[in-house]
Every structure is written in C-alpha cells, then in structure tokens.
Design an enzyme around this catalytic site. Structure first.
Site, PDB file in Angstrom:
ATOM      1  N   ASP A 209      -4.452   2.286  -4.801  1.00  0.00           N
ATOM      2  CA  ASP A 209      -3.245   2.292  -4.167  1.00  0.00           C
ATOM      3  C   ASP A 209      -3.064   1.565  -3.694  1.00  0.00           C
ATOM      4  OD1 ASP A 209      -4.601   2.838  -2.232  1.00  0.00           O
ATOM      5  OD2 ASP A 209      -3.326   4.771  -1.572  1.00  0.00           O
TER       6      ASP A 209
ATOM      7  N   ASP B  61       0.407  -1.431   0.112  1.00  0.00           N
ATOM      8  CA  ASP B  61      -0.434  -0.281   0.181  1.00  0.00           C
ATOM      9  C   ASP B  61       1.091   0.928   0.319  1.00  0.00           C
ATOM     10  OD1 ASP B  61      -1.990  -1.758   0.025  1.00  0.00           O
ATOM     11  OD2 ASP B  61      -2.451  -1.723   2.533  1.00  0.00           O
TER      12      ASP B  61
ATOM     13  N   LYS C 113      -6.670  12.834  10.633  1.00  0.00           N
ATOM     14  CA  LYS C 113      -6.215  11.865   9.565  1.00  0.00           C
ATOM     15  C   LYS C 113      -7.033  12.829   8.131  1.00  0.00           C
ATOM     16  CE  LYS C 113      -6.563   7.352   7.788  1.00  0.00           C
ATOM     17  NZ  LYS C 113      -6.280   6.008   8.503  1.00  0.00           N
TER      18      LYS C 113
END
Length: 1301
Positions: free
Chosen positions: A1109, A847, A916
């Site tokens: 991704d 990742d 985040k």
C-alpha cells in the site's frame, strides 16, 4: 489420420488429401492463427498466395464456424474490444467453476489420485533417460486403467515427448516407432501441433531421409503451419534448420531461402572498471571469507564479462547455478592447507563431494543391474525402490546430484526448530525438489534456440515500447506464443517421489561424509584423529510427537555458525539485466530461461487449475499487464549511498542499522559454585546458550548485509529489473528476494530509478515532503512537512557533504539510508541553481492510511471511519490510531468520573502506541483474547501501571478499544462478520450429490470404511471439501488453501516418512477458512487497487513501483500518480463489490447443501423458529423405526447443551500453545506473508468464553432444551443479507489530498 506410410507410397495423394482426423475448419483456424501472428520472416509471395487461396476456399466453413461461437466467447471478444479502447475499465466478473472436489475413491484396477502423479513422474524420467520401453508400458497401463484422467492429462505435449525421445534415441533414431506414434494420435483424441511435425521432420533430416521429410513438411503445411513458423520452432536448433534447407528447396525451389538465422549481435559496450572499493567480506574465526559470500561472488562474475551483450549476460547469469558452486569448490581445493588436523568447511565440502560422487556412480550401477534384471540384491523391497527412484538419479550428473545434496543439508541446518539438525521429511523433500528444479532449468536452457530468442526479443521490443500494454496486441502475442511455442510436458514430481530421491542421496552422504576430530588413543595416550559421521539419523520429540531428524555433528554445526551456507545465491534470485519476460501466460514470464508461475502456490493444486482455466478463457490479461508494469521499472544503484555504506561497513562498527563485526564467541566465566550448585550451573548454561544464539543471529544479520552490498557492487554499473509474481491473495512481490525495493531501509536507500526526470514546478516540494516523511515528521500537513525540510537545510547539506564525519543528522531518521539518499538529492537540486530542471532519480513514496480500514470504510459506507482514514477532504492528515486513542481516553475520563477504578488508573496513559497494533489487526479479525494480549504487552512498557494489575487492566482496556472501533467503523465490523459467516457456511457445505434425498444423510457408499455410519459427524466432516473461492474485480480467481492435509506414509531407505500429500483431496479446515477469509478478501482488494493503479500510471507515462500500500514514482509525477490512485480507488469501489461477491457465492454454490439442526417439538408444543413438528414427514422418515429412550442422544445429533455452531469457537488449544487464529500460508518458511497475526490464546479464557456462549444460548433457547430429540437436516446453502451500507460517497476520495500522502 492418413497413414504416413501410405503417404510415402503416394506423395501425390498426400498432396490432395486433408488429414481425416482433423475437422474441416482446423486448417482455417491454423491459417487465421498464422495471419494474426504478423510475422515478417522470409515467407515467399507464392506461399502467401497459396494461403490466401485456401482461405477463400474455406470461407464458407469459416462463416459456419463463427456462427457457432459460444455466447461466452462472443462476450469475451466484445469485452476485449471495449478494453482495448479503454485499458483502465474493469471487465464484468466472470465466474469460473471446476468440478467439485470429492473424496478419493479407489476403484479396482485404477491408480488412485496420489498414485497417478507418481506414475507420470516415473514415465517422464524414463523418457528423458532412454528407458523408452518402460515409459511406453507405463503409458499403456495408464491408458487402460485411467482413461478419463488421460484424456485430460495426455495432451499433445505428452505425445510429443514420446516422439522426441524416439527420434533422439541412442545410438540411432527409432524413426519407425516415432512414425507409429504420430499415426496413433487420433486414437488418443489429440491433434498434432507444430512441435509434432518439427520433431518428425528433424529426425528424418538427421537420417538423410529427405523424401520422407518432404512428405511430412507437406503434411505440416496442410495442417495450417508455414515453413517460416517451422524455422522458429523452439525444438529446432540452428544446425537443424540449416539441414532442412535442402528439403525446403525440394518443396519450393523458388522460395527456399531460409533468411537470417542469427540476429546481428549487439555491439558490446566496453564497461569501465568498478569505481567502488571492495567490501571487506564477513570473516570466520580463521580470518577467511565465509563460503556463502564466496559462492555469491562467483555467481556475480558473469556481470564482468564485457564481451557479452546484456541479453547474453543475463542468460549466462541464469546458467551459473550449482555448476558455479561446483567450480568454486574445485578451485578452492588447490588453495587448501593440509597441515592442520581440523579442516575448514571448504575442504570438508571437497572430500564429501568426491566420496558422494563415487557412491552415486556405484548406486547407478546397481540401479542399472536391477532395471536390466542382471543382478538383484537380497532385499526385494530395496530393488523395488530402485525401480522407482533409479530413473530420477540419471537425470543429472553425479557431480550435480552430490553438490545439491550437500548444500541443501547444510542450508537446512538448525531449521524447523531442530538444534544442530533438521526434520527428515523436510530435508529429503527439499533435496528432491532442488534436483527437480535444476533439471527443469537445464531443459529450458537446451530448448532456447536462436529462433525462440528472436521471438522473445520481439516481444521484449513490444514490451519495452509500451505496445504490449494494449490488450489486443497482448492477446495476439499470447495466442501466437502458445500456438507456435507450446511449453513442454513437465509433470510435477509428487512429494513421495521427491522424498525417495532425497532419501537415497542422503543415505549415501551419511555413509561417506566424515569429520576429523582430534582425540587420544586410550591405550597409548597418543594424539590421533578420529573420523566421525558428519550427519546421522535419529528420532526426537517435538511438540509431543516423535519425529525423524537428521542431525549434524556439533563440529560442523559450529563451523556453520561462522560460515553460513544458508544464503548460497542461486542466479534466479538475483535482479535481471534486461526486461523480464512479459507475462503471456500463467506459467510464462519472468526470467528468460527459469520457469516461473504467476502465483506462488503451495499445497493447493486447485488454485493452479483455476489459474489455468482463467487464462484459457482470457481473463488474466489485466493481471499480466499490472505485473509487467512493475517488472518494466528500471532500477539503478545509488552510487553515492553505496560509497558511504561501504565506508561504514569496512569500519566493522555498528552504523545505520549495519550490525558490527564481532569477534569469536567466548564462554562466560564459570561461577565459583559451578560444581557444587545445580542452580548456578543451570543459570550459567542458560546464559551461555543465550549468548551463543545471539552471536549466531548477529552473524547472520551481518552476512545478510554483506550479500546486499555485494549485489549492489556487482550491479553498480548496470541497470536492473525485478520480475514480479503474486501470492495466492493477488499481492505482488519481486521474485528475487535478497535485493529489491521491498527490502529493508538499507536496500531501499541503495536503489533509485535509473531513468531520471526533471523535478518540475511541484516536484521539489514533493521531494521535501518525502524527506519529512522519512524523518518521522509524517503526521502533519503537507505544507508543514515541506517547511520542516527547509528548517533543516543546514543538517541536510551537512549530511550530504560529510555523512560519516559530520553531525550525522540523517542517522536520527526512522529510515536513515533513504533519508541520506534524499538529502543528497535535495542538496544537489538546490546547488544546481534551478531545482525545477534538476534531473531526479529518487523515488517518492505515497502511503495509504491503514489501507485495510480504507477498503472497509468504502465497502461499508462509514462516514466516521472514512474521515479517520483520509477518504474525505481535510486540512491535515487524520491518524486513525490517534483517533481511536483519543476516543478511548474520552470514554475513560467519563468512567473515571463515575468511580470506575480501572478507568481511574488508565486515564491519561492511553497512547497511540498502545492501541496501534490492535487497530491494525482488527482489520484481520483479531479476537478479543489476541487483542488483550497485544495491549497487555504495551501496558507492561507503560510507566505508572502496577505490575500486578496489568492483566486486569488489559482486559478492561481491550473492551474500550473494541467499543471505540465498533462505533467508528460500524460498517466495517458488520462486513467483517458477514464475510466470516459466509465463509463458515461455505466450508461446512457439501454438494447436493453427496446427500441421499430420501434419508437426508450422506450416501452410504461415500462413508469411509472406518466410519461406516453415514450419519456420523466425522463422515459429514469428511465430505466438507468446499474451499472459499472468489473472483477479484480483475477476474483473478482466488482459492483459500486451508485444508486438513491428508498425511501419507512414504517408506524410504532412511525411515518411513509421514508427509502431507497435496495431491489427495482433503476436507477443508473450517476454522481457518472462516477466520482467514475477511483479511484475505481485503488483501485481494488492496492488490486489485495496486494493479489497477499500475496500469493507470503506465498509461500516463509514469514510472511506477509499489510496496503493497505504498506507491512510488518520480517527484515530478506525484500529483499525477495521486490522481490515478484516487481515480482507480473510486472506480474499484463503484462496482458494488459486496453485491458482486454475494451474487458470485450464490451462483458458485447454488448446488450445495448446508447442515441445519432443528429441535423436534413435542406433541402439542408450538413450532417456533429453529424447530420442526414432531409429526413432520421428514421426522417420521428418519425416526419412525428408531426407538430412542428419552435423554439418549443419537450419534449424529447435536448436543442441546452445546453452542449452536461449534465452528464459531476456536479449537481448544493445549495449555501454553500458540494458536494461529488465521495463518495465511501453511508453511513455516513463507517469507512473504507479512499479515499473519499469531495470538497467544489462553485456555481458561477460551473456556470462559465458551461457557458464556453456552449460557446465553440456553437462555435464548429455553424451550428447545426441553425437547427430547434433535433433527439434523440439509438445506440449500444460502447467505445472510448484506449489511446496510452507510451514506459515505466514495466519489469524495477524489478531493482528499491525504488519501495517499
């Protein structure tokens, strides 16, 4: 072209004469096409010799043709040769330009842009329902009224449709009309292709006119097509080719053998009976299997047909669509109880279907009477409507029309925010679209003959052995496929046509669909059963607008809550049993018969045209390659995980993200003061409503899991493939949405690679790291992660050996089902005695670290940012979210020491979780208001934060987070601003041709009737038609679809609908174009890197899969894949991406003008920046004859009190309404849009920001405010200079172990 009638009179003359309408080198081109196809077939040596002789004779013409090849084509061939030797090298970006979008101008006697598609659709329906004369009249009318449009639209495929309809006319072929049409092709400036000849030849063979068929076959050969190519034409069935044998013998007795028509059938392998227990399906309140699961099981029955090979099974699977559902309903009819008064849904479906089918047949009779003018009704408008929708009702059988209508309405129940119903416009259009799709699928199945099957099989062989990934071979196969097997002419039905077709069917259903409700006779008090309409039309208000809705009776809605039909499975939504059809064109790939396009396009015809143009110029082969790599991956069901999942499912308890089976919803007990207290009653109703909604949602979640388990059971003994296509940004998605590796943890745990590979020296270590990542231990170094797994070996063995009854350690993981699969793999590898030789199936993931910020850091050269997102080597992985949190904490500590109260309250409380979401969405251009809302939600969950200070503290903390991100990613912020500003300028620009150079105003003839003044702001907005268009490094053109969609009134027999009409060119939405471009551009780079990596991995012999991704491969190959990922990232960002984008914008929009507002300086006042002298010739020309009192503003002038660019501010929202600052899909059902950010905007906050900007602007432009006039001008569109790039060297990524990990 030589008259065919004349040819029949003199066959010898025909044999010597070349068709006059064809250019001299056309035959040579066709011969070269035939030679490049490299087909073996049964063509005789004599024919080959003749073709070679013809080539020698035409050599001079060929040389002359090659001498005139355009530089662009020469460049394309050179690039193709270079790429064939280096498949991973990027081509130079080629800019594709189409004509400028213009406002719709209705010319007298000409069909407008929205009328033309309607006429084409009617003509198509007439051709396919036998109304040939009406189709011909429409064609002639279009040729006369819209000749320029027909030159583009009326290609050979349209003409072939007419000839095929004449040759297939009932009761006998109309050969005379077909021949006449064939001879008229030069009149319409089109050339016959192989299909044209095949249609005519087949028709004459059926009429036993062998001599005429022979003449046409000779004509075909002279046009450059061979007999062998004719045999493989998809328009010819096996029996057609057999009938032609006599004609071929007449033509060439020595080489008339047709060769094998049907390939040897693959030996069917007897498949063992499934070893898996049957999953207990979701039950309804009457302890019956819900209908959605039933229909899905019916669809999957094709997998158990062991007498078929895999190809035949796949074809059968694709055929079982609505017909499968119809068969199931009719079968269930024989097992229905008829003693009870309230019937279950399945009997309602049967009754409605029987009644609606009869009503459709009656309506078709009325349509025939109108079309034949035998009997007209008293309603002239209704008769006119029947002329329009009648041909479309004849395309499918009444059975299918009925079933589609019923299932679509039931599927849409409770959609669009309508309780117990749906929006009328959406329902009617959905029904029409479903009918269109089903008919197209039927036609494609009919065209799939054995020859076409052979051709696809040969392409599959090239695909399977990897040769198709060679660019030269791929281009040759694409060219061969397009020339020999062109797609049929299939115009897309406009929304208005879909709405009218859906309307008539819905009206018929509402008249005949009834529900039976127990009641009492008010006079006798006897029990009776009343029949009430199941569907009815009404109006209601939604978001302040009055809209039409189709309501579903509460009784049916209640049944649907326990027997959902929302997820009735269409076969095209299932995985494939064989390799997907490789992408040879933008609309040719995926399923064997179902038509698919390479990109999911909604309401953006412009994007479709750019794709078509890019394919024509040979620019999309790298994209095709990447998608084929993804589709080539062969998957299998992890049987051990499936067994555990079935055991957990059948317990009916909540387990590992599987929702529990709950009983029927029960109302809460009423409070004692229910009848006397309005407040208590309202509270009880609200709580019950919430419980009911929660029960429905829970039931839907369990049904979703049920579908996934059923699909896994059906494919447990079969390999499977997932065909892929793209969204408009270039991101790849599997086409089957219900069961794929992009799904949730349950789906991913059930899937593994079908082809195993030995773990090898490092593979076992990567498998251990993979388990640590799944368990949530992913923020540590790679050795620490591997050691984490070794420290939990006892838990791993216990999880593998006793997953249900043991300690259940695997259930504590963030991704439990994937964790269980990996536990099994590690346990098996260790117990094998030699882990390095153990054959592993489990995909290992790698990742990226906040992938969007990785691209921004590389683009901007941010050294600090690159370190935070693992673009530079380090001993341990960097966590950008923790990095921002720590930076904010340091700022707070400093401010707290200085006595700042907010900092003192927050210090020590800022965590990774709080920042985040804001850091992640910063890549997507989140506003300050939106970020503050995100942080406010997190602070509410944080202990120690006073509730009354949350809003104030969230504002303060957002400022610190933005400051930290700005310091860490300075280049990223600068690039983001540049992208947004460039998009704003493009969206506000207009073509040079729109502006009158003498007056600097919109040409008066372009101003709409409602806005006669060419200088009005709205007239300018009407001409802002320019979307942001860019080309990815893989030469994929991308068009942002955000426009102010024109609404069109469509009168139906249900209601007048206001629908969005994508066929009408509409002004762009400047705000969405600006705010969406930065994230969309980054998404396109992310997608490019993925497709480049996919191609690079297949070149290395790796199995590859991706989830945006996150990239997957075998554990053995992780190191190789990581090397490929780094290499492709470096190659991508070594291409001066931003400079290329600026150059493309400069070239693409070089003939566009941008509106500029200048302040007219007073006499004697210095002319500064942003000003124009009062005696400037342009000012005199505009204001010379206009007397304007001081202080009075022209309608066209900007307000000096307003911000310089109003588009830079968000549109002022209504209080309390959600505003989507950028919205990637203009549709509420975009299930694949994973990146849109919905932000709660605050009206007062926005007004405060606007006032602050106003104040700053007035302070900055103090002198300009005093000017009495503003001058609006048009300047050539230019772009800001690119931001300065930092010193980060992207080549350092090659040494970063944690770039992807």
């Amino acid at each position: 072209m030589l008259s065919v009638a004349s040819a029949l009179r003199s066959s010898r003359h025909v044999a010597r004469t070349m068709p006059k309408a064809l250019p001299a080198n056309w035959r040579v081109q066709a011969l070269r096409r035939w030679q490049s196809s490299a087909t073996n077939g049964s063509a005789a040596a004599q024919e080959n010799a003749q073709q070679k002789q013809q080539q020698e004779q035409q050599k001079e013409g060929q040389n002359q043709q090659e001498a005139t090849v355009t530089p662009a084509l020469r460049q394309q061939d050179t690039a193709a040769a270079a790429i064939a030797s280096n498949p991973t090298k990027l081509e130079p970006i080629r800019i594709i330009r189409l004509p400028d979008a213009r406002t719709n101008e209705k010319e007298p006697g000409k069909f407008s842009d929205h009328q033309l598609p309607e006429q084409l659709a009617v003509m198509y329906a007439c051709l396919n329902t036998g109304e040939l004369e009406r189709a011909r009249r429409i064609f002639q009318t279009l040729q006369k009224s819209n000749p320029d449009d027909m030159l583009v639209i009326g290609d050979i495929r349209m003409h072939n449709s007419f000839m095929e309809s004449y040759m297939g006319a009932s009761p006998s072929p109309r050969t005379k009309e077909a021949l006449k049409w064939f001879e008229s092709l030069p009149k319409y400036k089109v050339k016959p292709d192989l299909t044209s000849f095949a249609i005519i030849i087949r028709g004459f063979v059926k009429m036993d006119s062998m001599h005429t068929a022979k003449v046409m076959m000779m004509e075909m050969q002279k046009a450059g097509y061979s007999i062998d190519e004719l045999r493989r034409c998809p328009n010819l069935q096996e029996e057609d080719v057999e009938r032609m044998e006599h004609v071929v013998k007449m033509l060439k007795p020595s080489s008339a053998n047709l060769g094998p028509l049907i390939p040897e059938k693959a030996t069917s392998v007897a498949q063992p009976k499934s070893q898996f227990v049957e999953a207990i399906p979701v039950r309804n309140s009457k302890d019956e299997t819900v209908i959605g699961v039933k229909l899905m099981r019916s669809t999957l029955d094709a997998l158990s047909m062991n007498e078929l090979d895999l190809f035949e099974k796949q074809l059968k699977l694709e055929e079982r669509s609505y017909q499968s559902a119809l068969d199931r309903i009719e079968y269930d009819r024989t097992n229905m109880p008829d003693q009870i008064n309230v019937k279950p849904l399945r009997e309602y479906l049967w009754r409605w279907h029987q009644s609606l089918r009869a009503s459709i047949k009656e309506e078709l009779k009325r349509v025939d009477n109108v079309l034949e003018k035998r009997s007209l009704s008293s309603d002239a408008i209704l008769d006119k409507d029947r002329m329009q929708y009648g041909p479309f009702l004849k395309l499918l059988s009444p059975d299918k029309l009925s079933l589609i209508t019923i299932l679509e309405l039931l599927r849409l129940n409770n959609s669009g925010g309508i309780v117990e119903g749906m929006k009328s416009a959406r329902a009617l259009i959905s029904i029409g679209k479903a009918i269109e799709s089903e008919y197209n699928a039927e036609q494609m199945t009919k065209k799939s003959n054995k020859a076409l099957f052979d051709q696809r099989f040969s392409v599959h062989q090239l695909y399977g052995n990897g040769r198709l990934f060679n660019m030269a071979i791929r281009k040759a196969e694409t060219k061969r496929s397009e020339e020999l097997y062109p797609t049929d002419w299939t115009p897309v039905w406009p929304e208005s046509t879909r709405a009218k077709v859906g309307s008539v069917l819905t009206t018929l259903l509402m008249d005949c669909a009834k529900v039976q409700i127990p009641s009492h006779d008010p006079e006798t008090n006897e029990k009776i059963v009343e029949e009430i309409p199941a569907f009815y039309h009404a109006y209601q208000y939604s978001k302040g607008q009055r809209i039409g809705v189709i309501k579903v009776h509460s009784h049916i809605s209640e049944i649907l809550s326990t027997e959902p039909v929302r997820d009735v499975i269409h076969p095209s939504l299932l995985p494939m049993l064989v390799l997907p059809r490789p992408w040879l064109s933008y609309n040719d790939g995926g399923y064997l018969n179902a038509q698919s396009t390479i990109m999911r396009i909604r309401h953006c015809p412009e994007q479709f045209e750019y794709l078509r143009k890019a394919h024509t110029e040979g620019l999309l082969f790298r994209v095709y390659n990447g998608l084929d790599v993804l589709g080539k991956t062969r998957w299998a069901v992890n049987k051990k995980v499936l067994n555990v999942m079935l055991e957990a499912w059948n317990t009916g308890k909540e387990f590992g993200k599987i929702p529990a089976a709950i009983g029927e919803y029960q109302d809460l007990e009423k409070p004692e003061d229910y009848e006397t207290s309005t407040r208590a009653k309202s509270k009880w109703l609200a709580e019950n409503r919430k419980l009911k909604v929660d029960a429905k949602n829970h039931h839907s979640l369990r049904c979703d899991v049920n579908y996934k388990i059923e699909i896994a059971r059906a494919f447990a003994d079969q390999p499977m493939y997932f065909p892929h296509n793209l969204d408009f940004r270039g991101r790849a998605y599997p086409i089957p949405p219900l069961f794929n590796h992009l799904g949730n943890d349950l789906c991913r745990g059930l899937l593994q690679f079908d082809e195993p590979k030995p773990l090898g020296a490092k593979g076992f270590t990567w498998l251990k790291i993979h388990l640590a990542n799944l368990a949530g231990f992913d923020k540590h170094s790679l050795p620490a992660r591997a050691q984490y797994t070794m420290d939990h070996l006892d838990d791993i063995f216990d999880s593998s050996d006793n997953p249900m009854g043991g300690r259940r350690w695997w259930l504590k993981a963030e991704d439990p089902w994937q964790c269980l699969a990996t536990c099994n793999e590690i346990a098996n590898a260790i117990r094998s005695g030699d882990p390095e030789t153990y054959m592993s199936h489990v995909p290992v993931h790698q990742d990226g670290t906040c992938n969007g910020l990785q691209h921004y850091a590389a683009l901007g050269g941010d050294i600090a940012g690159a370190q935070q997102v693992n673009l530079v080597p380090s001993d341990a992985p960097q966590d950008v979210y923790s990095g921002v949190a720590q930076a904010v904490e340091r700022m707070l500590e400093k401010q707290a020491a200085e006595g700042v109260e907010s900092a003192q309250t927050l210090v020590g409380k800022v965590t990774r979780k709080i920042v985040k979401q804001t850091v992640m969405t910063n890549v997507y251009g989140v506003t300050f208001v939106g970020a503050r809302a995100q942080i406010e939600n997190r602070l509410k969950e944080t202990p120690g934060i006073p509730e009354d200070q949350v809003r104030q503290l969230s504002t303060f903390l957002t400022q610190q987070v933005f400051a930290s991100i700005g310091e860490m990613f300075t280049g990223a912020r600068a690039i983001q601003d540049w992208l947004a500003e460039s998009a704003r300028r493009i969206a506000k620009s207009i073509p040079t041709s729109v502006v009158n150079p003498e007056t600097d105003e919109i040409h008066e003839n372009l101003a709409t009737k409602k806005r006669k003044k060419a200088s009005s702001k709205q007239s300018i907005a009407d001409q802002q038609m320019t979307s942001v268009i860019w080309t990815t490094p893989l030469n994929l053109p991308i068009v942002q679809p955000y426009r102010k969609m024109e609404h069109k009134q469509v009168r139906t027999n249900l209601q007048s609908l206001t629908i969005r009409d994508p066929t009408q060119t509409s002004p762009v939405n400047v705000q969405k174009q600006r705010t969406a471009f930065p994230p969309n551009f980054i998404h396109s780079l992310d997608a490019t890197h993925m497709l480049m990596s996919a191609t690079g991995c297949v070149e290395e012999g790796l199995t590859f899969a991706s989830v945006h991704d996150s990239y997957w491969t075998h554990a053995k190959d992780v190191d190789v894949m990581n090397e490929v990922l780094r290499k492709q990232f470096i190659q991508l960002h070594s291409n001066n991406i931003m400079e290329n984008l600026l150059n493309e914008f400069t070239e693409r929009y070089k003939d566009y003008l941008y509106p500029v507002t200048l302040v007219v300086a007073n006499p004697g006042e210095p002319v500064g920046e942003g000003m124009i002298a009062w005696d400037d010739e342009r000012v005199r020309r505009k204001f010379g004859k206009i007397e304007m009192p001081t202080g009075e503003k022209d309608e066209f002038m900007a307000d000096p009190e307003a911000p310089a660019d109003e588009a830079m501010l968000p549109d002022k929202p209504k209080r309390g309404k959600k505003v989507e600052m950028f919205h990637f899909e203009d549709d509420e059902d975009d299930e694949h849009d994973l990146s849109s950010v919905v932000i709660e905007e605050d009206e007062e906050e926005l007004e405060a920001e606007a006032k602050a900007m106003n104040k700053a602007l007035r302070k900055k432009q103090g002198r300009k405010k005093a000017a009495s006039r503003l001058y609006h001008s048009w300047e050539p569109l230019t772009f800001p200079p690119l931001p300065d790039r930092g010193d980060f060297d992207v080549a350092k990524v090659a040494d970063s172990d944690y770039f992807f990990s």
